[in-house]
Design a protein around this motif. Structure first.
Motif, PDB file in Angstrom:
ATOM      1  N   UNK A 143       0.850  -1.186   0.000  1.00  0.00           N
ATOM      2  CA  UNK A 143       0.000   0.000   0.000  1.00  0.00           C
ATOM      3  C   UNK A 143       0.890   1.242   0.000  1.00  0.00           C
ATOM      4  N   UNK A 144       0.587   2.191  -0.858  1.00  0.00           N
ATOM      5  CA  UNK A 144       1.377   3.419  -0.882  1.00  0.00           C
ATOM      6  C   UNK A 144       0.504   4.636  -1.097  1.00  0.00           C
ATOM      7  N   UNK A 145       0.998   5.789  -0.704  1.00  0.00           N
ATOM      8  CA  UNK A 145       0.290   7.054  -0.905  1.00  0.00           C
ATOM      9  C   UNK A 145       1.133   7.935  -1.813  1.00  0.00           C
ATOM     10  N   UNK A 146       0.523   8.454  -2.880  1.00  0.00           N
ATOM     11  CA  UNK A 146       1.238   9.310  -3.826  1.00  0.00           C
ATOM     12  C   UNK A 146       0.559  10.672  -3.920  1.00  0.00           C
ATOM     13  N   UNK A 147       1.374  11.698  -4.140  1.00  0.00           N
ATOM     14  CA  UNK A 147       0.824  13.026  -4.365  1.00  0.00           C
ATOM     15  C   UNK A 147       0.232  13.118  -5.758  1.00  0.00           C
TER      16      UNK A 147
END
Length: 364
Positions: free
Chosen positions: A41-45
């Protein structure tokens, strides 16, 4: 943030390559913050030229883009709906996301074996869609069995729900996903309780070779024809290019993209379209301390948008002072916007618009 996209596909289609590029290089290309939550799981701008422009104009001490959560879901195979290849677990992961990014292999490479033989995007998409549909039919069948018991007692609401569920099951049996239908508010309530898979919006990502990024290929056209039938979008990327970018110093990206004949990383398109897929809009708060992009669903009213910043602002909401990004961009300063009479005072019933720059007035 509460909004996420699950990246799905068959094994060996380049799904993990694209996910890894998105969650490492993808965020860094535009110097956006990135945080890995766990292994998949990752969060990207979300890349946004408007945010960059506001930073240039206001020179704030801090900048915060809006973000999108991406979930890498392990490759699905035939029989996933009946548990094949840990299918039940992976289908459960898909139930938890808001939208699907479906990576489809459109490149031929003898060194990367295709699990089902040669390259055939339509077949690959059909395999995934069939497994999702079978899982949905199973969920709907169980729901029908429960509703029938109530409808037999003369409950008209239950009887109506039964007819609705039978229609959904029939459509799925015909090989048609549920996402392309329009639903009433009452029907949406039923669907929200069921967490069906084929109702989730889909973005198709065609993974091609470096050469085909510019020239195109027949496989991409096949996906575009299929996507058009259900109102979905298709993004073409080259996993190898994105992988190279992710391991390259930031200052070399522009030159590399120009050499490849590309204006921006394909991953930027995926992030933006994934954001759009979720029916979201962006508004901004802007000042000397911070320029920040915020995410809300289309149709959100001003007090609820204020609540995204802090619950106290929503509770004490008085009014919103709003100017549009386009006005500020064209006139060059907030003072010029005010002088032109384009600064608006909006109340509790105001529906937030894409690109609003807002200052919320509230009492404690």
């Amino acid at each position: 943030m509460g909004f996420n996209c699950g990246i799905v596909g068959l094994p060996n289609v380049g799904k993990s390559t694209i996910f890894n590029a998105l969650t490492s290089g993808g965020a860094n290309v535009a110097n956006y913050p990135f945080c890995t939550i766990d292994q998949n799981v990752g969060i990207v701008g979300v890349p946004d030229v408007r945010l960059d422009r506001l930073v240039t104009m206001l020179k704030p001490k801090a900048t915060t883009p809006t973000t999108l959560e991406l979930v890498d879901i392990a490759g699905l195979v035939k029989g996933a709906s009946s548990g094949e290849g840990l299918g039940n677990k992976f289908l459960g992961h898909i139930r938890e996301v808001d939208a699907i990014i479906h990576v489809v292999r459109c490149f031929d490479d003898p060194d990367v074996v295709h699990i089902y033989g040669g390259v055939d995007p339509k077949r690959d998409i059909d395999i995934i869609e069939t497994e999702l549909a079978l899982a949905d039919i199973d969920s709907i069948t169980k729901r029908i069995q429960r509703v029938e018991k109530v409808s037999k007692s003369g409950d008209k609401v239950a009887a109506h729900e039964r007819e609705f569920l039978l229609m959904l099951s029939d459509r799925l049996s015909q090989g048609k996903p549920l996402r392309s239908l329009d639903y009433s508010d009452e029907e949406k309530k039923i669907l929200n309780d069921m967490h069906l898979l084929t109702i989730k919006p889909v973005l198709y990502v065609a993974n091609v070779t470096e050469k085909e990024m510019l020239e195109g290929n027949k496989f991409v056209r096949e996906i575009e024809e299929l996507a058009a039938q259900e109102g979905a979008k298709v993004i073409t990327v080259c996993g190898k290019i994105e992988d190279e970018l992710s391991s390259m110093p930031l200052e070399e990206h522009k030159e590399f993209l120009e050499e490849m004949g590309l204006s921006e990383p394909g991953l930027f398109k995926i992030i933006r379209e994934g954001y759009s897929l979720l029916d979201l809009i962006t508004f901004f708060t802007a000042g000397e301390k911070e320029v920040r992009a915020w995410t809300v669903l289309k149709g959100t009213k001003a007090p609820q948008a204020a609540g995204k910043i802090h619950s106290d602002i929503e509770r004490g909401f008085i009014r919103a002072e709003i100017m549009s990004y386009n006005d500020l961009d064209s006139l060059g300063s907030s003072q010029a916007v005010k002088e032109k009479g384009l600064l608006r005072l909006e109340g509790k019933e105001y529906v937030m618009q894409e690109g609003d720059i807002v200052y919320f007035r509230f009492h404690v």
